[in-house]
Design an enzyme around this catalytic site. Structure first.
Site, PDB file in Angstrom:
ATOM      1  CB  SER A  10      -0.910   0.019   1.226  1.00 31.69           C
ATOM      2  OG  SER A  10      -1.567   1.267   1.324  1.00 31.69           O
ATOM      3  CG  HIS A  35      -3.841  -1.813  -1.642  1.00 31.99           C
ATOM      4  ND1 HIS A  35      -4.835  -2.681  -2.041  1.00 31.99           N
ATOM      5  CD2 HIS A  35      -4.381  -1.043  -0.670  1.00 31.99           C
ATOM      6  CE1 HIS A  35      -5.924  -2.448  -1.331  1.00 31.99           C
ATOM      7  NE2 HIS A  35      -5.689  -1.445  -0.497  1.00 31.99           N
ATOM      8  CG  ASP A  37      -5.309   1.992   0.927  1.00 36.52           C
ATOM      9  OD1 ASP A  37      -6.262   1.218   0.758  1.00 36.52           O
ATOM     10  OD2 ASP A  37      -4.232   1.644   1.451  1.00 36.52           O
ATOM     11  CG  MET A  39      -8.436   6.923   2.561  1.00 40.10           C
ATOM     12  SD  MET A  39      -7.487   7.027   4.099  1.00 40.10           S
ATOM     13  CE  MET A  39      -6.654   5.432   4.089  1.00 40.10           C
ATOM     14  CG  HIS A  68      -9.323  -0.278  -0.525  1.00 35.92           C
ATOM     15  ND1 HIS A  68      -8.736  -0.469   0.714  1.00 35.92           N
ATOM     16  CD2 HIS A  68     -10.668  -0.320  -0.308  1.00 35.92           C
ATOM     17  CE1 HIS A  68      -9.675  -0.613   1.625  1.00 35.92           C
ATOM     18  NE2 HIS A  68     -10.857  -0.511   1.033  1.00 35.92           N
ATOM     19  CG  MET A  70     -11.242   2.798   2.274  1.00 38.09           C
ATOM     20  SD  MET A  70      -9.879   2.718   3.454  1.00 38.09           S
ATOM     21  CE  MET A  70      -8.490   2.933   2.328  1.00 38.09           C
ATOM     22  CG  MET A 139     -11.564  -3.057   5.299  1.00 36.11           C
ATOM     23  SD  MET A 139     -10.024  -2.514   4.523  1.00 36.11           S
ATOM     24  CE  MET A 139      -9.245  -1.602   5.870  1.00 36.11           C
ATOM     25  CG  ASP A 178      -5.952  -2.826   3.492  1.00 38.02           C
ATOM     26  OD1 ASP A 178      -4.962  -2.574   4.193  1.00 38.02           O
ATOM     27  OD2 ASP A 178      -6.492  -1.997   2.735  1.00 38.02           O
TER      28      ASP A 178
END
Length: 225
Positions: A10, A35, A37, A39, A68, A70, A139, A178
């Protein structure tokens, strides 16, 4: 998608002043996935980065880009991330008003579709969408912050999901995990049935190349069992 055993570092834990260099090091030692992330400050408190970062990464690496989301209303971002070069687009079941429709949209954009579940979310939300899912992400911490400790009760959840997928006729569907995954916890999640391992500080803290090689070695050992 056939079952895969992969390390997916990540970049949330990367040194962004050296991001390109660090990605090249990961690729040099054979790390297959990356990965990313995303957000939005709403679904989770922090804000991370958007498709502009992905656009800067895509031309310099052939790694599989594992995005991913979020974020609230993830459908808003699907087309932009597809254009930016994402290979996998994972959305949270909790953030989707119409999960089935969202998964169809992801596939229509040309990306693989993943579904992420927070620690307190039950596996039953997957019951009627498994035919549209290319990966399930469990998660193993509450989303939003790097460096958290692995939640031990998630081991049973991973095991239950692996059994559920096998019983439903999806034995090759990958389970990604994760949160809090490092040299002390990786064997636990692999033994429980996970096959795609997200690691942030477990890779980027300290000797990046050595950390990645060590974790990939654990993954290969599990694959060979």
């Amino acid at each position: 998608m056939a079952a895969v055993y992969r390390l997916s570092p990540s970049i949330l834990s990367a040194d962004f002043s050296r991001l390109g260099e660090q990605i090249q090091k990961l690729e040099k030692v054979g790390t297959p996935w990356l990965h990313i992330d995303v957000m939005d400050g709403q679904f989770v408190p922090p804000v991370s980065f958007g498709d502009v970062v992905l656009k800067s990464i895509r031309p310099v690496t052939e790694m599989f880009l594992d995005v991913h989301l979020m974020v609230t209303e993830p459908d808003r971002f699907i087309d932009d991330y597809a254009k930016a070069g994402a290979d996998m687009f994972t959305v949270h079941a909790e953030a989707c008003t119409h999960l089935d429709r969202t998964l169809q949209h992801i596939h229509e954009s040309g990306m693989k579709a993943g579904v992420a579940l927070n620690p307190a979310t039950g596996l039953q939300v997957l019951d009627y969408v498994l035919d549209k899912v290319d990966m399930v992400l469990i998660m193993t911490v509450n989303p939003g912050y790097g460096g958290q400790k692995y939640i031990p009760s998630m081991t049973a959840k991973i095991r239950d999901l692996r059994r559920k997928l096998d019983d439903a006729g999806y034995p090759d569907l990958p389970i990604e995990v994760d949160g809090g995954i490092n040299s002390a916890t990786i064997d636990t999640v692999l033994d429980a049935g996970a096959s795609v391992i997200v690691a942030g500080s477990g890779v980027f803290k300290g000797d990046l190349e050595k950390n990645a090689q060590d974790l990939m070695g654990r993954i290969r050992a599990q694959e060979e069992k």
